[in-house]
Write a protein that holds these residues in place. Structure first.
Motif, PDB file in Angstrom:
ATOM      1  N   ASN A  27       0.760  -1.250   0.000  1.00  0.00           N
ATOM      2  CA  ASN A  27       0.000   0.000   0.000  1.00  0.00           C
ATOM      3  C   ASN A  27       0.788   1.295   0.000  1.00  0.00           C
ATOM      4  N   PHE A  73       1.979   9.773  -3.488  1.00  0.00           N
ATOM      5  CA  PHE A  73       0.946  10.018  -4.492  1.00  0.00           C
ATOM      6  C   PHE A  73       0.948  11.504  -4.849  1.00  0.00           C
ATOM      7  N   ARG A 103      -0.088  14.443  -2.361  1.00  0.00           N
ATOM      8  CA  ARG A 103      -1.467  14.428  -1.876  1.00  0.00           C
ATOM      9  C   ARG A 103      -1.688  13.569  -0.639  1.00  0.00           C
ATOM     10  N   PHE A 128      -0.257  10.050   7.749  1.00  0.00           N
ATOM     11  CA  PHE A 128      -0.339   8.592   7.937  1.00  0.00           C
ATOM     12  C   PHE A 128      -1.733   8.027   7.675  1.00  0.00           C
ATOM     13  N   LEU A 129      -2.730   8.901   7.394  1.00  0.00           N
ATOM     14  CA  LEU A 129      -4.036   8.373   7.001  1.00  0.00           C
ATOM     15  C   LEU A 129      -3.952   7.806   5.583  1.00  0.00           C
ATOM     16  N   ASP A 130      -3.389   8.595   4.688  1.00  0.00           N
ATOM     17  CA  ASP A 130      -3.376   8.183   3.281  1.00  0.00           C
ATOM     18  C   ASP A 130      -2.021   7.688   2.801  1.00  0.00           C
ATOM     19  N   ARG A 151      -0.252   4.778   3.561  1.00  0.00           N
ATOM     20  CA  ARG A 151      -0.759   3.631   4.309  1.00  0.00           C
ATOM     21  C   ARG A 151       0.309   2.634   4.723  1.00  0.00           C
ATOM     22  N   PRO A 189      -8.097  -0.254   2.101  1.00  0.00           N
ATOM     23  CA  PRO A 189      -6.963  -1.109   1.741  1.00  0.00           C
ATOM     24  C   PRO A 189      -6.347  -1.816   2.948  1.00  0.00           C
ATOM     25  N   ARG A 190      -6.449  -1.180   4.125  1.00  0.00           N
ATOM     26  CA  ARG A 190      -5.950  -1.830   5.336  1.00  0.00           C
ATOM     27  C   ARG A 190      -7.125  -2.383   6.123  1.00  0.00           C
ATOM     28  N   MET A 194      -8.105   2.035  10.868  1.00  0.00           N
ATOM     29  CA  MET A 194      -7.491   3.357  10.796  1.00  0.00           C
ATOM     30  C   MET A 194      -7.490   3.893   9.366  1.00  0.00           C
ATOM     31  N   ASP A 195      -8.638   3.842   8.709  1.00  0.00           N
ATOM     32  CA  ASP A 195      -8.664   4.252   7.317  1.00  0.00           C
ATOM     33  C   ASP A 195     -10.003   4.889   6.991  1.00  0.00           C
ATOM     34  N   ILE A 196     -10.077   5.519   5.817  1.00  0.00           N
ATOM     35  CA  ILE A 196     -11.317   6.150   5.366  1.00  0.00           C
ATOM     36  C   ILE A 196     -11.849   5.353   4.178  1.00  0.00           C
ATOM     37  N   MET A 237      -5.878   9.601  -4.076  1.00  0.00           N
ATOM     38  CA  MET A 237      -4.930   8.698  -3.431  1.00  0.00           C
ATOM     39  C   MET A 237      -5.597   7.501  -2.767  1.00  0.00           C
ATOM     40  N   ARG A 238      -6.914   7.516  -2.705  1.00  0.00           N
ATOM     41  CA  ARG A 238      -7.605   6.376  -2.090  1.00  0.00           C
ATOM     42  C   ARG A 238      -8.098   5.364  -3.112  1.00  0.00           C
TER      43      ARG A 238
END
Lengths: 760, 289
Positions: A666, A670, A678, A682-684, A686, B187-188, B191-193, B260-261
């Motif tokens: 992951n 980006f 972007r 540490f949220l995005d 991963r 993806p994890r 702790m993610d959105i 990015m998500r």
């Protein structure tokens, strides 16, 4: 040198770490904990653009804000000439170092420092940087390594010329250097192959992800001496770099290393220290700078993204007949990617007659890359170990058997030329083969969940470099060990244990101390998996020195010759002229009457570095509808030489695998089309959490390093190399898709699976 | 320096009068799990924080089989997750609340905060839409109701006027043989959105579906109510082909972006995957009742 393992009493045991209580009670002082009377707080203004010319900087409004004491721009830095200065064994270019600390006429990446302020509070400093007006002229940017190599690419550094080319060129370029290793006859080798496999790979730029952001507190005195508190992987290295960047004597700076919250190579370079020093000099007050997480991701670390082509052939017997690798690594905004290490490690696990490896160090509009755990080799192994797996598969040979047929051993020539000393690669292959994990049945796919098992190997040189140590005998017969090595992986414990072994004390009776640059002899940075090897070597010699002095003191008391005295199990004795003996505790109390205190010293630059090899096996489960990969089971094995403290060796292996899993699945920088990062958080960005990892099983293989008195090999870096390739190979076994791009994130894997089923 | 005042009203009337006085400069604070981060990042700069946690009306949590569920806007998700009635009747809502952040975050965050933050990726919003939840909104001038699917107007913006606050949610009592489900993809594992989130609630009469609501998160500027997708199931059995057809209708209204998500293409694909999965699970739950 004889390694006498059976005699160890402390080495190989698992005592509680000496720094443990401070860390679990929160008492350990990290860089951010440093606070001085009258201290100012600084903040750095960073470029929002990937590539732009700085037309003007107006700091007047910021300076006018009440509470603001100073503003810093590149005008405050000395203008340095280009060139390369050897720093220890790390080459440094002072001009580029300075240009990275503070942008001069151009900003070269999103996050590049442009100015800094010092104010009476961090809030005022934050307001003040927003008041600095910077006029930019936007320039076209380039962030992909292949685009940056093109003739018409935007140029980052107009003065740059490619080094290492057969013919000297005066063309503007982003290619900082190129190199080649070649031997044998490649064409003949491929002709002799029964199977040839060729793939192109892309790997994303990734960050080390240490928890603690960079920090520095500097206090400049009117006598010209400065003290800097910082969490760094090397107090001496930080000092030398500051001196270089500011063109001042190294001796005018004292660096006090704070406790460090992770580094993985990313805290060898400097970012804030010279800024804090200059702001302190301007204001006469101590100045503290701390990065935000976004600053850390935008402007420090990371390691190179890369483009790699691998072509390998093997004959029916499974012998590799030829191997060709081409790799281009992102350097970031200034030269210095680890492509050289990538080239030297890529095929090192194998005994090869015909090979050619080409490497290119390429500038792109991204942060200047820094070392990251076995720098350069994880990218390379993603390519080579995937192709090795496919060769084995196409020949119908078990992948571990394929490694046994081709594996490097003592005397095998490395791709770069030198022959390996005694190494334990095949022992790691054997250990995986016999592991409970590999011996267990292949994981079975169920409804909607596809499972597979993969293996991969890795090689890392490890480093030696310079270290110093002092072993002081206390009045109560215990000892302290002073070194200059930042403890990043349990090396306080390993150094104390080595001293305890020599002195015949318990591990708990030796107190380890990490000293500042004025309290211990020069010591290179914590890096290259070198501390337990090289600083441990110095500790071993310093403890021997202490033992020799103790024997002398006992001889004085007994009116005997020092050579008549024997030191064993924490006691001195002599057999000549009657049997006399004294414990170290008894002797320590008598030292004032026997010639005075005992302090053993040693400074070393050991050459007998023991290379490290690792082989890993992983079971994965793939959800083919979502492309999400679950790590079901993971076993890592490694030739660790001699594990001084096995728990911390296992911890190094588990930590490296965790980072490798993140890199595989992951983690990625980006950037948007404007070249802005972007996911600077540490949220995005991963990294795996504990819920994304199984308990990582470890098997320690101990093939003692003949170049070290205790047999130590570096252990910290090599375990990050196999995970991405091992996981890619497991994914292939699960879903039949060869992934050639990192990270193998759900959208990418999902697309690859869809494309494969569309072809059917 | 940016100064902030903090108020902790002890009654709804007090809170409403504070709000009408501060207007745009005030901001309600529930768990603060979004707001404090946004303030630190400089995204929102309120001058007054009005703590909603001590207002009794915003802490109501009650269920009866006639009127259904009332959830005060500031009830922490951990209370909701642990409530036996909620667990029994609204498992999809429990799933959604249990996905926000982490266990620590769930002890602070609330349904009201999750909705008022206005994120298209909020986990509990699609679950509430699927259940047909209605927001009760109050100001010093009076009260009004708004369906959850109409509440968010654009990323970070809601229908709330500067002097209004969200008091509570009312969720209809579940009919016999009805159930809900919420799933998101990340993806994890924590702790993610949400890359994509899908909620569904279905009611069965024998094998026939008599009502179905489907909702989507993170695939448009606001959470979406996939009305046609749900309506397509009414009067039909819930099987592989009807569920696939509903999923295809849900995909049609998704207008995701690439970031990015995840890519837009992947998000659209995942709407199909998750819609099939939540409908299948909701149907299984409804049959078991």
């Amino acid at each position: 040198m004889e390694v006498q393992e059976h005699k160890f009493k402390v080495i190989g045991t698992r005592p509680i770490r000496h720094d443990g209580v401070d860390k679990v009670t929160g008492r350990a002082k990290y860089g951010a904990d440093i606070s001085l009377p009258g201290m100012l707080h600084g903040r750095v203004l960073r470029s929002p653009h990937a590539h732009a010319r700085i037309k003007s900087i107006d700091t007047s409004a910021a300076l006018a804000l009440p509470g603001v004491k100073a503003v810093l721009t590149s005008e405050d830095f000395p203008k340095l000439a280009a060139g390369v200065v050897a720093m220890g064994e790390l080459p440094m270019n002072p001009r580029y170092l300075s240009m990275n600390l503070m942008a001069q006429d151009k900003v070269l990446y999103d996050g590049h420092a442009v100015a800094a302020v010092a104010a009476t509070s961090s809030h005022i400093a934050e307001e003040a940087v927003k008041l600095i007006k910077v006029e930019y002229e936007l320039l076209p940017h380039v962030q992909n390594v292949l685009d940056a190599m093109k003739d018409n690419a935007p140029i980052l550094l107009p003065e740059l010329r490619t080094s290492g080319t057969p013919e000297k060129s005066d063309k503007e370029t982003n290619i900082a250097s190129q190199l080649r290793f070649a031997r044998g006859d490649l064409e003949a080798g491929f002709k002799a192959a029964a199977v040839v496999v060729e793939h192109e790979f892309d790997t994303a730029m990734v960050h080390q992800g240490y928890i603690e952001p960079h920090n520095a507190v500097a206090q400049y005195n009117t006598d010209g001496q400065t003290t800097i508190w910082t969490s760094t992987q090397g107090a001496f290295t930080a000092r030398d770099q500051c001196a270089l960047a500011l063109d001042i004597p190294a001796s005018s700076i004292k660096v006090v290393p704070a406790e460090i919250g992770g580094g993985f190579g990313g805290k060898i370079g400097i970012y804030l220290e010279p800024l804090a020093l200059l702001l302190s000099k301007k204001t006469g007050k101590p100045v503290k700078l701390i990065m935000s997480r976004a600053d850390v991701l935008r402007a420090t670390g990371p390691t190179s993204g890369s483009h790699i082509r691998v072509k390998m052939g093997a004959n029916k017997a499974g012998k590799i007949t030829a191997a060709q690798v081409w790799m281009a690594y992102e350097a970031g905004a200034f030269p210095g990617s680890p492509v050289g290490a990538g080239c030297m490690t890529a095929l090192a696990p194998y005994d090869l007659e015909n090979l050619q490896i080409d490497g290119f160090d390429v500038l792109v509009n991204k942060p200047k890359t820094a070392a990251y755990r076995a720098p350069g080799s994880t990218n390379a192994a993603m390519g080579t170990e995937t192709v090795v797996d496919e060769l084995a598969e196409k020949l119908g040979i078990d992948p571990l058997e394929f490694r046994r047929i081709n594996g490097a051993k003592e005397g095998t020539a490395q791709p770069a030329g030198p022959k390996f000393p005694r190494i334990g690669f095949l022992e790691t292959v054997e250990a995986i083969k016999n592991s409970p994990h590999y011996q267990s049945p292949q994981p079975k796919s169920g409804k909607g969940k596809l499972k597979g098992r993969g293996v991969a190997s890795g090689f890392w040189f490890n480093a030696g470099f310079q270290s110093s140590a002092t072993v002081n005998i206390n009045t109560d017969g215990t000892a302290s060990v002073v070194t200059g090595s930042t403890d990043i992986g349990g090396t306080r414990a390993s150094c104390a244990m080595i001293a305890a072994e020599v002195l015949g004390l318990k591990a708990e009776e030796v107190h380890p101390v990490v000293a500042d640059t004025e309290s211990i002899g020069h010591t290179d940075m914590t890096g290259g998996s070198r501390v337990t090897f090289a600083t441990g070597y110095a500790v071993y010699e310093a403890a021997q020195d202490a033992v020799n002095q103790l024997k002398q003191r006992a001889a004085t008391l007994w009116k005997a010759k020092p050579e008549e005295v024997v030191y064993q199990d924490g006691a001195v004795s002599r057999t000549t002229n009657g049997n006399e003996s004294m414990t170290l505790k008894e002797l320590a109390g008598k030292l004032p009457r026997a010639g005075g205190p005992v302090a053993g010293r040693a400074s070393v630059n050991p050459r007998g570095v023991g290379p490290a090899f690792a082989t890993h096996v992983v079971d994965v489960e793939v959800d083919p509808e979502t492309g999400k990969v679950e790590i079901l089971r993971y076993t890592a094995t490694q030739d660790v030489g001699k594990a001084v403290h096995p728990s911390y060796v296992e911890g190094q292996m588990q930590g490296a695998v965790a980072q490798g899993v993140g890199w595989a699945l992951n983690e990625e920088y980006f950037y948007d089309e404007k070249g802005t990062l972007r996911n600077a958080g540490f949220l995005d960005y991963r990294m795996p959490t504990c819920l994304d990892l199984p308990m990582i099983e470890t098997i320690l293989v101990e093939v003692p390093n003949p170049g070290h008195p205790i047999g130590v090999r570096g252990v910290g870096e090599v375990p990050i190399i196999p995970p991405p390739a091992a996981i890619a190979n497991a994914i292939y076994r699960a879903v039949g898709v060869r992934m050639t791009e990192l990270p193998m994130s759900p959208p990418r894997l999902c697309k690859a699976i869809a494309e494969k089923s569309a072809k059917k | 320096m940016h100064a902030i005042t903090y108020e902790s009203p002890k009654s709804l009337a007090q809170a409403l009068s504070l709000l009408s006085a501060t207007g745009e400069k005030g901001r309600l604070l529930a768990g603060g799990t979004d707001l404090l981060i946004q303030m630190r990042a400089g995204v929102r700069k309120p001058e007054q924080l009005i703590d909603a946690k001590s207002i009794p009306e915003l802490q109501v949590l009650s269920f009866n089989s006639q009127d259904g569920l009332r959830v005060g806007a500031a009830v922490p998700c951990c209370r909701l997750i642990e409530d036996p009635a909620v667990r029994q009747h609204y498992p999809g809502l429990v799933e959604a609340a249990g996905l926000i952040g982490s266990v620590q975050i769930q002890s602070r965050c609330s349904l009201g905060g999750n909705l008022c933050n206005g994120s298209p990726a909020a986990d509990t919003t699609p679950a509430l839409i699927a259940l047909g939840a209605v927001c009760h909104v109050a100001s010093s001038k009076g009260t009004r109701t708004v369906a959850v699917e109409d509440f968010v107007v654009s990323p970070g913006r809601t229908v709330l006027q500067a002097d209004e606050l969200l008091v509570e949610f009312r969720i209809p009592a579940p009919k016999p043989h009805s159930a809900d489900c919420y799933q998101r993809f990340i993806p994890r594992n924590e702790m993610d959105i949400a890359v994509v989130g899908v909620g569904a609630a279905v009611t069965l009469n024998g094998d026939t579906c008599t009502a179905a609501r489907i909702s989507l998160g993170a695939v448009a500027p606001t959470p979406l109510f996939a009305k046609e997708a749900g309506a397509s199931l009414v009067g039909k059995p819930l099987n592989e082909s009807t569920i696939a057809a509903a999923a295809a209708l849900a995909q049609q209204i998704a207008v995701p972006i690439t970031d990015m998500r995840g890519t837009a293409e992947y998000r659209k694909h995942m709407v199909g995957v998750l819609t099939r999965r939540v409908l299948t699970t909701a149907a299984e739950r409804a049959r078991a009742k």
